[in-house]
Enzyme design. Structure first.
Site, short mmCIF file in Angstrom:
data_model
loop_
_atom_site.label_atom_id
_atom_site.label_comp_id
_atom_site.label_asym_id
_atom_site.label_seq_id
_atom_site.Cartn_x
_atom_site.Cartn_y
_atom_site.Cartn_z
N SER A 266 0.82 -1.21 0.00
CA SER A 266 0.00 0.00 0.00
C SER A 266 0.85 1.26 0.00
O SER A 266 0.50 2.26 -0.62
CB SER A 266 -0.92 0.00 1.23
OG SER A 266 -1.58 -1.24 1.35
N ASP B 96 2.16 -7.69 10.37
CA ASP B 96 3.51 -8.22 10.17
C ASP B 96 4.60 -7.34 10.78
O ASP B 96 5.71 -7.80 11.03
CB ASP B 96 3.78 -8.41 8.68
CG ASP B 96 2.79 -9.36 8.03
OD1 ASP B 96 2.19 -10.17 8.75
OD2 ASP B 96 2.60 -9.28 6.81
#
Lengths: 323, 323, 323, 323
Positions: A105, A127
């Site tokens: 993104s 993550d």
């Protein structure tokens, strides 16, 4: 500046709704209209959006997921799709755009930025593998879910006496990163950690477990990041060395869901508000992050070119705690 | 009656400690000495035990696992081992024995009973597959853990928009029983249920999912009991029919751990106390259970010879809710 | 350095056991014997202690409370008591002492330090009111408990439609500090925050609520730190201005209990290990804390003389989110 | 039968959304249109409603509160209001109505029934004070929230050593009923229980606590139902007898919120589906409940005239466990 857009993109992360709330509240504070673009860059391409005002976000802070959905699309990366997105931004008359998401993104955000759009990124991914921020939104919640799993397995591990020790291997998320597994190891009763940032040494893990069995402990709990392989493969390797069956858990997508922790909500609140503040100040092409407990903006160029540094100190600490 | 023993045997289940508390408190109420035998029938064989008084159990009701450990041993089933156990019961001068555990444990209890020991069984297993009780201790906690997992997966399932729907398959425990999966289906946002008590029809499951996708739902959540196979095999079958990748979760042994629910603690309290009451009244060779919301004792012979009846009504209800 | 002591003192905080685990593991790593002194300074006075080795702390990281108990005593502050403590440290041949606790405990640590004992402090208190560390162990867990309460009250607040809006006031802990209330306001659906660091303006709070009622919201949730008064007094003030009854929650001591969060366990692990590392390096008279995401040691003198700075930025953010 | 309405009324209870899901799914199964009437009887009066189809309820089972809101109004009890409600039912062409709520709601259901409307009640209230059902929807969740609170307080109660024992008094909900407090006492580490169904004997409670202090326990946890008074009054009574300060918790409305437990969702699923089944079979003027683990319908007349019987056996068990 009169109108800004906001979207959540890529894998969803708990705390994205807290971030949205802050973007809308901060936008309202600065007298901006806030447009929620649906399903990430898909909504930009397809022109799917809706107004977000204070009452739309008043009750969402505790929700998992994201009320404006997130999404993944390859079309946005192609010229035609990208141009459609630019057109929609113009048609919507957006003076700025907040992009909440992970590494992919942020790359999209930079591309829009290079095309002249005022963009501010916000790191949201369980993550925690984004450069420019110590913590990404969602990471703390994921670690708590993993930690709770370890706690529960410990209950049964310590309760049952059998002829052989019982060893449990738990596969957790993180893609190429071992951050979730490593932090959950610091937080839990874990005997071995397998992460992609470090070479996996099955012999050493088995030897350490055997040493502990001799001390009188009759179980072992192992955390492995998905980046090192599949739980059944790793379990076979360990079984060969230990000489008995090991038990497997594959935590799966539940690590992305659930009520976000207070930490992730506070982080989302700070970063969401700061993203709007930065746009209002005329900043662009940056991602707001938290570095050394201070909220600050980093160039998207830096975010997208550098790989997040591995935390060697934390890894050393896991070795001490696992010993 | 002056002295009773208590042991927890087989797979541990949340709520066993609540049961122990009740056994000790009820024993004390009846002026009995209570001996905790360690690691199930292993402790009987090896003479491992300790006194349990009120202060030993005053703070344990919230703990997962069992403070006197549970265990599995084949030696107890052999004549030599069994006789050792009988000798130890005599040496300990136990006037009665409470056995908390699952199906295997109830068989051991019956055998002791037939050898003249006053035994009272208490059903404790997350699988809820014991005849003679509507609920076994631990089952409610396991269902809550599974339900929480489904909730979390729902969060991410509904948040992410992709080019194909996302389907999640979750393998849960239960051995030969589908009770955990079935009850969790009633409790969760689940689209299909696979249990060993019913023939698995992959075509029908896929057809139902596709019908839902056409209605506008872009995800599916499937619960499968371990009794029908492995999550990766089932996933492959579904992928073949759906034409896209499905996501897997293997919940594993965490279903046996964690803080027991209020329900399991109340159940353990009632059954633990009643087991002692029954022994004091001179009853033996029975298992205390809860039938139709009433605590009562059933002959161990019946418990061990009949297979628990499948709840067809609940299964019909899952079909209505999954539709 | 051969032998160190560790104690937990003052109000208990979730994560203290994680800290103990790290102290023992780090001690073992450095070949030190670790002595757990019971009930804080009481144990020093009375000579109550026990050896702690790796197996003693292998399973404690998820527990609330502290396995070596904590305590409060005035005797330690008197000369006679203090001298007894010094004698016991000498008799035990402790080469260093780790003191885990809050402000009062750090003062005691400094006093011991001035008497020649090698002492290293670790900040553990849910109040998060200690200078020299951004976070104290236990604070994150307390904030999550408060946040969960706010979430639950939001459920019922939004569900019930009545003739008048419903307003809920929740009193949370923190002693003289508003940190728990402030952080939980960032994390929750909260409409007003009352903390001792800021003047309380009932008229403004009522006006803000009324403005929200006019927008269409028919409830309000208010967090107040215990430092501003009692929940029933504050509720009366608000009722006078709002013209209808408000509902009260007094969260109480549960804020100190429960399974510690991953964050608090990681923090405890880092600080516990670092405290031992510092002692081994010959440092003393300091407290290890986390500043700007980096673990570092600060002089106890500084910790005990400076008042923790109020986080004005966070307060400004609460106002934006509550608006 | 073509069209049915459903409403949630009175105090909201966790599990109401699970019930709504089941009503809509069962309605769809029987080819019925389902109309959700908003805010309980308020929506009937004011004609506020909306269609509910399968996708509207596909994701709600885990939510607290109720998606169609609940409400309280006195207007419905007056002739004019009641007639408006009847008119709206006619205008909506409802062939049946499912009323989910507590005692007050069942009275309203009976009144509608007597006016010729086909009504089926479903018991939903955390208080569990409705005749005709062993469990009301929401009760299990409330007991789990209380139990969690007791667990947390136990953590700090057992951790801190002081010069006097520490006693904690927790006020829980239940209106005129002590069910929540009593069941939570069976589930938790509780030393005394105060409920409106039994005379409160402060002297005996204090004596029992003192006996336990002498045994070596240095804390006490007391649960009181709101039906016996206010937590501060009860605390003063105890302080007078104990001679030291006791700590208070007023749990408040959070007991009505939060993710419903698996039990409450399963119960809601069964009762919601059965309510529709009963209407389809032509039954009316009844409430579906669970008695002795079997779902069955009881006349609303009976529900509204009989007081729920106090469970003496459970009370006796609390005394044994508190001893």
């Amino acid at each position: 500046m009169k109108k800004i857009g906001v979207l959540t993109s890529g894998g969803d992360a708990p705390g994205m709704n807290a971030t949205l709330r802050a973007v809308v509240k901060a936008g309202t504070y600065h007298n901006l209209e806030v447009i929620g673009i649906e399903a990430g860059y898909i909504g930009l391409l397809e022109g799917r959006y809706r107004n977000l005002d204070i009452l739309d976000v008043e009750e969402i802070v505790s929700y998992g997921g994201t009320i404006i959905k997130t999404g993944r699309t390859k079309e946005f990366q192609r010229e035609e799709g990208f141009n459609k997105a630019l057109d929609n931004i113009k048609n919507l008359e957006l003076d700025g755009l907040v992009v909440i998401g992970g590494n992919g993104s942020m790359k999209g955000a930079q591309k829009l930025s290079e095309a002249g759009i005022k963009v501010m990124g916000v790191p949201g991914t369980i993550d925690n593998d984004i450069t420019g921020t110590d913590y990404a939104i969602g990471f703390d919640t994921a670690c708590n879910i993993v930690t709770e799993t370890v706690d529960r397995i410990l209950d049964t591990a310590t309760a049952l006496v059998g002829s052989t020790p019982r060893v449990f291997v738990i596969e957790v998320m993180g893609r190429h990163s071992g951050e979730i597994a490593m932090t959950s190891t610091l937080a839990g009763s874990v005997d071995a950690l397998l992460i992609p940032e470090q070479e996996v040494d099955y012999d050493q893990i088995s030897a350490n477990l055997k040493r502990k069995f001799e001390l009188g402990k009759n179980y072992g709990i192992i955390l492995m990041a998905e980046g090192v392989g599949k739980v059944d493969e790793i379990s076979r390797e360990l079984e060969m060395r230990l000489g008995f069956k090991v038990r497997e858990t594959l935590l799966g997508h539940q690590q992305r869901g659930g009520r976000p922790t207070a930490f992730d909500r506070v982080l989302g609140s700070k970063l969401g508000a700061e993203a709007v503040n930065q746009l209002v100040k005329g900043e662009s092409s940056k991602m707001v992050g938290v570095r050394n407990n201070v909220v600050k903006a980093v160039e998207l160029k830096v975010v997208n070119s550098d790989k997040k540094k591995f935390n060697t100190k934390n890894y050393e600490l896991t070795k001490m705690l696992c010993y």
